[in-house]
Motif scaffolding. Sequence first.
Motif, mmCIF file in Angstrom:
data_model
loop_
_atom_site.group_PDB
_atom_site.id
_atom_site.type_symbol
_atom_site.label_atom_id
_atom_site.label_comp_id
_atom_site.label_asym_id
_atom_site.label_seq_id
_atom_site.Cartn_x
_atom_site.Cartn_y
_atom_site.Cartn_z
ATOM 1 N N ALA A 39 61.572 -24.208 19.648
ATOM 2 C CA ALA A 39 60.683 -23.508 18.722
ATOM 3 C C ALA A 39 59.226 -23.798 19.050
ATOM 4 O O ALA A 39 58.899 -24.797 19.691
ATOM 5 N N ILE A 40 58.380 -22.898 18.569
ATOM 6 C CA ILE A 40 56.931 -23.096 18.606
ATOM 7 C C ILE A 40 56.459 -23.035 17.158
ATOM 8 O O ILE A 40 56.755 -22.070 16.443
ATOM 9 N N TYR A 41 55.736 -24.053 16.732
ATOM 10 C CA TYR A 41 55.218 -24.125 15.367
ATOM 11 C C TYR A 41 53.700 -24.233 15.373
ATOM 12 O O TYR A 41 53.111 -24.788 16.309
ATOM 13 N N GLU A 42 53.103 -23.717 14.317
ATOM 14 C CA GLU A 42 51.697 -23.974 14.035
ATOM 15 C C GLU A 42 51.649 -25.105 13.022
ATOM 16 O O GLU A 42 52.364 -25.100 12.026
ATOM 17 N N TRP A 43 50.812 -26.068 13.276
ATOM 18 C CA TRP A 43 50.659 -27.252 12.434
ATOM 19 C C TRP A 43 49.405 -27.030 11.605
ATOM 20 O O TRP A 43 48.312 -26.935 12.149
ATOM 21 N N GLY A 44 49.542 -26.928 10.290
ATOM 22 C CA GLY A 44 48.384 -26.651 9.436
ATOM 23 C C GLY A 44 48.064 -25.169 9.430
ATOM 24 O O GLY A 44 48.917 -24.332 9.709
ATOM 25 N N ASP A 45 46.805 -24.848 9.142
ATOM 26 C CA ASP A 45 46.407 -23.446 9.117
ATOM 27 C C ASP A 45 44.949 -23.304 9.525
ATOM 28 O O ASP A 45 44.245 -24.277 9.705
ATOM 29 N N VAL A 46 44.538 -22.058 9.670
ATOM 30 C CA VAL A 46 43.156 -21.752 10.039
ATOM 31 C C VAL A 46 42.404 -21.440 8.748
ATOM 32 O O VAL A 46 42.517 -20.353 8.198
ATOM 33 N N SER A 47 41.642 -22.404 8.275
ATOM 34 C CA SER A 47 40.913 -22.205 7.018
ATOM 35 C C SER A 47 39.502 -21.667 7.249
ATOM 36 O O SER A 47 38.955 -20.996 6.385
ATOM 37 N N GLN A 48 38.928 -21.958 8.421
ATOM 38 C CA GLN A 48 37.566 -21.523 8.734
ATOM 39 C C GLN A 48 37.534 -20.928 10.144
ATOM 40 O O GLN A 48 37.288 -21.646 11.110
ATOM 41 N N PRO A 49 37.779 -19.607 10.263
ATOM 42 C CA PRO A 49 37.776 -19.004 11.600
ATOM 43 C C PRO A 49 36.479 -19.305 12.365
ATOM 44 O O PRO A 49 35.388 -19.202 11.811
ATOM 45 N N GLY A 50 36.645 -19.715 13.619
ATOM 46 C CA GLY A 50 35.505 -20.095 14.455
ATOM 47 C C GLY A 50 35.262 -21.591 14.450
ATOM 48 O O GLY A 50 34.700 -22.135 15.384
ATOM 49 N N ILE A 51 35.663 -22.247 13.370
ATOM 50 C CA ILE A 51 35.530 -23.705 13.262
ATOM 51 C C ILE A 51 36.911 -24.346 13.350
ATOM 52 O O ILE A 51 37.102 -25.315 14.077
ATOM 53 N N SER A 52 37.871 -23.800 12.603
ATOM 54 C CA SER A 52 39.242 -24.327 12.633
ATOM 55 C C SER A 52 39.860 -24.089 14.004
ATOM 56 O O SER A 52 39.611 -23.064 14.636
ATOM 57 N N ASP A 53 40.663 -25.042 14.431
ATOM 58 C CA ASP A 53 41.387 -24.852 15.676
ATOM 59 C C ASP A 53 42.865 -24.632 15.372
ATOM 60 O O ASP A 53 43.304 -24.791 14.242
ATOM 61 N N LEU A 54 43.597 -24.214 16.386
ATOM 62 C CA LEU A 54 45.043 -24.057 16.269
ATOM 63 C C LEU A 54 45.710 -25.333 16.747
ATOM 64 O O LEU A 54 45.387 -25.833 17.825
ATOM 65 N N ASP A 55 46.599 -25.838 15.947
ATOM 66 C CA ASP A 55 47.407 -26.978 16.357
ATOM 67 C C ASP A 55 48.798 -26.439 16.640
ATOM 68 O O ASP A 55 49.481 -25.956 15.734
ATOM 69 N N ILE A 56 49.197 -26.494 17.890
ATOM 70 C CA ILE A 56 50.452 -25.907 18.336
ATOM 71 C C ILE A 56 51.442 -27.016 18.686
ATOM 72 O O ILE A 56 51.103 -27.955 19.407
ATOM 73 N N VAL A 57 52.653 -26.882 18.157
ATOM 74 C CA VAL A 57 53.717 -27.842 18.421
ATOM 75 C C VAL A 57 54.826 -27.121 19.184
ATOM 76 O O VAL A 57 55.345 -26.103 18.710
ATOM 77 N N LEU A 58 55.180 -27.633 20.351
ATOM 78 C CA LEU A 58 56.298 -27.117 21.122
ATOM 79 C C LEU A 58 57.462 -28.079 20.919
ATOM 80 O O LEU A 58 57.359 -29.263 21.258
ATOM 81 N N VAL A 59 58.545 -27.573 20.332
ATOM 82 C CA VAL A 59 59.709 -28.401 20.017
ATOM 83 C C VAL A 59 60.799 -28.123 21.047
ATOM 84 O O VAL A 59 61.195 -26.971 21.229
ATOM 85 N N PHE A 60 61.272 -29.196 21.693
ATOM 86 C CA PHE A 60 62.255 -29.075 22.760
ATOM 87 C C PHE A 60 63.580 -29.700 22.363
ATOM 88 O O PHE A 60 63.637 -30.593 21.523
ATOM 89 N N ASP A 61 64.648 -29.231 23.020
ATOM 90 C CA ASP A 61 65.945 -29.876 22.909
ATOM 91 C C ASP A 61 65.804 -31.286 23.471
ATOM 92 O O ASP A 61 64.799 -31.618 24.100
ATOM 93 N N LYS A 62 66.837 -32.074 23.276
ATOM 94 C CA LYS A 62 66.826 -33.441 23.789
ATOM 95 C C LYS A 62 66.771 -33.439 25.317
ATOM 96 O O LYS A 62 67.397 -32.618 25.969
ATOM 97 N N ASN A 63 66.011 -34.361 25.880
ATOM 98 C CA ASN A 63 65.871 -34.555 27.323
ATOM 99 C C ASN A 63 65.500 -33.271 28.082
ATOM 100 O O ASN A 63 66.210 -32.844 28.989
#
Length: 126
Positions: A39-63
């Motif tokens: 899966a790909i998840y966004e961590w948090g949200d964009v509260s201030q466009p242009g100032i807020s950044d995207l926090d991206i989480v890449l979730v992998f199977d084991k190993n």
Amino acid sequence: MPKSGYRFLNIPKKCENEDYRYCINHLIKKYSKTEGLSAIYEWGDVSQPGISDLDIVLVFDKNPKPLPFLKRSFFFNSNKTRYLVRHPFIFIDKESFEGIRYVYPNTSFKLLHGKKIRIMGLAILE
């Protein structure tokens, strides 16, 4: 240096929500077919466009296998993507992500792509 004695660096750029959607779609297209990716998840949200950044989480199977060279680094993305993300992605295995509330109890996670992963809740917040 200006008369005020202050010099400002990294002044925020004007960005709209569409810019963030474009960036997310670009990342999904680039990473969605990666072997072992759950899966790909966004961590948090964009509260201030242009100032807020995207926090991206890449979730992998084991190993998981190592990422291909051009996907391995955050720096191989476009200038716009690097500006909106601002830092490398978070890579985590599925089992650890299921228990992420033990470390980040109040953070919101939004599924962007892939299988929804059951994130365990905490019985009591201390």
